[in-house]
Design a protein around this motif. Structure first.
Motif, mmCIF file in Angstrom:
data_model
loop_
_atom_site.group_PDB
_atom_site.id
_atom_site.type_symbol
_atom_site.label_atom_id
_atom_site.label_comp_id
_atom_site.label_asym_id
_atom_site.label_seq_id
_atom_site.Cartn_x
_atom_site.Cartn_y
_atom_site.Cartn_z
ATOM 1 N N ARG A 1 1.493 1.403 5.542
ATOM 2 C CA ARG A 1 2.003 1.505 6.912
ATOM 3 C C ARG A 1 3.516 1.347 6.986
ATOM 4 O O ARG A 1 4.183 2.047 7.751
ATOM 5 C CB ARG A 1 1.320 0.454 7.794
ATOM 6 C CG ARG A 1 1.766 0.448 9.245
ATOM 7 C CD ARG A 1 0.919 -0.498 10.070
ATOM 8 N NE ARG A 1 0.984 -1.863 9.556
ATOM 9 C CZ ARG A 1 1.938 -2.741 9.901
ATOM 10 N NH1 ARG A 1 2.897 -2.380 10.739
ATOM 11 N NH2 ARG A 1 1.921 -3.959 9.430
ATOM 12 N N ARG A 2 4.076 0.443 6.191
ATOM 13 C CA ARG A 2 5.488 0.091 6.342
ATOM 14 C C ARG A 2 6.413 0.777 5.344
ATOM 15 O O ARG A 2 7.618 0.841 5.571
ATOM 16 C CB ARG A 2 5.639 -1.423 6.231
ATOM 17 C CG ARG A 2 4.865 -2.182 7.305
ATOM 18 C CD ARG A 2 4.924 -3.685 7.118
ATOM 19 N NE ARG A 2 6.281 -4.193 7.243
ATOM 20 C CZ ARG A 2 6.621 -5.478 7.107
ATOM 21 N NH1 ARG A 2 5.663 -6.378 6.836
ATOM 22 N NH2 ARG A 2 7.867 -5.865 7.244
ATOM 23 N N VAL A 3 5.854 1.294 4.256
ATOM 24 C CA VAL A 3 6.699 1.901 3.220
ATOM 25 C C VAL A 3 6.334 3.366 2.982
ATOM 26 O O VAL A 3 7.163 4.264 3.142
ATOM 27 C CB VAL A 3 6.600 1.114 1.889
ATOM 28 C CG1 VAL A 3 7.442 1.812 0.803
ATOM 29 C CG2 VAL A 3 7.055 -0.322 2.078
ATOM 30 N N GLU A 4 5.081 3.615 2.609
ATOM 31 C CA GLU A 4 4.708 4.951 2.157
ATOM 32 C C GLU A 4 4.666 5.986 3.281
ATOM 33 O O GLU A 4 5.233 7.077 3.153
ATOM 34 C CB GLU A 4 3.356 4.886 1.434
ATOM 35 C CG GLU A 4 3.425 4.071 0.143
ATOM 36 C CD GLU A 4 2.064 3.879 -0.493
ATOM 37 O OE1 GLU A 4 1.049 4.248 0.147
ATOM 38 O OE2 GLU A 4 1.992 3.338 -1.615
ATOM 39 N N LEU A 5 3.996 5.657 4.387
ATOM 40 C CA LEU A 5 3.904 6.628 5.481
ATOM 41 C C LEU A 5 5.259 6.968 6.115
ATOM 42 O O LEU A 5 5.522 8.145 6.390
ATOM 43 C CB LEU A 5 2.925 6.142 6.548
ATOM 44 C CG LEU A 5 1.441 6.342 6.226
ATOM 45 C CD1 LEU A 5 0.562 5.794 7.332
ATOM 46 C CD2 LEU A 5 1.131 7.817 5.987
ATOM 47 N N PRO A 6 6.144 5.978 6.363
ATOM 48 C CA PRO A 6 7.458 6.356 6.896
ATOM 49 C C PRO A 6 8.233 7.291 5.978
ATOM 50 O O PRO A 6 8.918 8.202 6.454
ATOM 51 C CB PRO A 6 8.172 4.997 7.036
ATOM 52 C CG PRO A 6 7.067 4.017 7.232
ATOM 53 C CD PRO A 6 5.952 4.510 6.362
ATOM 54 N N ILE B 1 -4.496 10.817 2.214
ATOM 55 C CA ILE B 1 -4.175 9.474 1.706
ATOM 56 C C ILE B 1 -5.256 9.005 0.739
ATOM 57 O O ILE B 1 -4.970 8.467 -0.341
ATOM 58 C CB ILE B 1 -4.022 8.482 2.871
ATOM 59 C CG1 ILE B 1 -2.799 8.829 3.725
ATOM 60 C CG2 ILE B 1 -3.910 7.047 2.349
ATOM 61 C CD1 ILE B 1 -2.701 8.054 5.013
ATOM 62 N N ALA B 2 -6.518 9.226 1.109
ATOM 63 C CA ALA B 2 -7.639 8.743 0.299
ATOM 64 C C ALA B 2 -7.669 9.381 -1.087
ATOM 65 O O ALA B 2 -7.934 8.704 -2.084
ATOM 66 C CB ALA B 2 -8.952 8.998 1.028
ATOM 67 N N ILE B 3 -7.388 10.676 -1.168
ATOM 68 C CA ILE B 3 -7.500 11.360 -2.464
ATOM 69 C C ILE B 3 -6.350 11.039 -3.402
ATOM 70 O O ILE B 3 -6.388 11.438 -4.572
ATOM 71 C CB ILE B 3 -7.621 12.891 -2.278
ATOM 72 C CG1 ILE B 3 -6.372 13.461 -1.595
ATOM 73 C CG2 ILE B 3 -8.879 13.247 -1.499
ATOM 74 C CD1 ILE B 3 -6.397 14.979 -1.456
ATOM 75 N N THR B 4 -5.346 10.292 -2.941
ATOM 76 C CA THR B 4 -4.282 9.857 -3.869
ATOM 77 C C THR B 4 -4.821 8.837 -4.871
ATOM 78 O O THR B 4 -4.168 8.569 -5.879
ATOM 79 C CB THR B 4 -3.093 9.228 -3.107
ATOM 80 O OG1 THR B 4 -3.560 8.097 -2.344
ATOM 81 C CG2 THR B 4 -2.455 10.233 -2.160
#
Length: 217
Positions: free
Chosen positions: A131-136, A41-44
């Motif tokens: 949390r609500r958009v990208e990870l799902p 996630i961080a390296i994006t």
């Protein structure tokens, strides 16, 4: 027939070695998820950081497992754990990083920018969008990386027996050293079955955790 008789006569030992093997893989992949997903996630946020991290992870995964175990022995001998469980787990954590980091990075980067803009327009913060958009949306691809890491580590953990970590590789190493085809086949079959069961089990979990909307695509 001799191999089947050997398996039936040694089921308790096989079960014990299976538990040792599962422990190695479960702990290493669990830690790899806790480190690899946040890293992905961080390296994006930086193409340069992404290239560097993925390059390093790619180099690590090309190191032969015996060589990596050998490198860890003198380093961990300083704290009295040069052989056994700890170096095996550390090596497996390192091997599991690439598929998890790469899939997490790819999944997050491939989220539709329009969805990010819509979430931003609704007033979501960066963490809320994640949390609500990208990870799902990224979850199926991330789980694919976890599946790859698990199957890879099941295979590599078999070699960890050479540094005293136990596991199903014990049958393979003894089969080779004692020229005993029964033990060799027992270890190979057990490792293969464990990898297949883990892969299908995680595939089932992936389908359960994937939102219905994504399944229709």
């Amino acid at each position: 027939m001799e191999t089947i008789a050997f398996i039936m006569a040694n089921l308790p030992v096989i079960g014990q070695r299976m538990l040792e093997h599962v422990s190695l893989v479960a702990v290493s992949v669990g830690v790899a998820i806790l480190t690899g997903v946040p890293t992905g996630i961080a390296i994006t946020q930086s193409k340069r950081a992404a290239d560097l991290v993925l390059y390093i992870a790619s180099i690590i995964i090309t190191i032969p497992s015996i060589a990596l175990f050998g490198l860890l022995i003198p380093l961990l001998s300083i704290i009295g754990h040069g052989i056994g469980y700890l170096p095996a787990v550390i090596a497996l954590i390192l091997y599991a990083q690439l598929p998890i980091i790469r899939n997490t990075y790819t999944a997050i980067m491939n989220v539709d920018p329009a969805l990010r803009e819509a979430a931003r327009g609704m007033g979501m913060t960066t963490l809320e969008r994640l949390r609500r958009v990208e990870l799902p949306l990224a979850l199926p691809v991330i789980l694919n990386g976890v599946r790859s890491a698990v199957v890879l580590n099941i295979a590599i953990a078999a070699i960890a027996t050479y540094i005293g970590a136990g596991g199903l590789g014990t049958f393979i190493s003894r089969g080779i050293s004692q020229t005993d085809i029964r033990q060799l086949l027992t270890g190979a079959i057990a490792v293969s079955l464990l990898a297949i069961l883990a892969d299908y089990g995680l595939l089932f979990a992936q389908r359960l955790l994937t939102s219905p909307g994504l399944k229709l695509k």
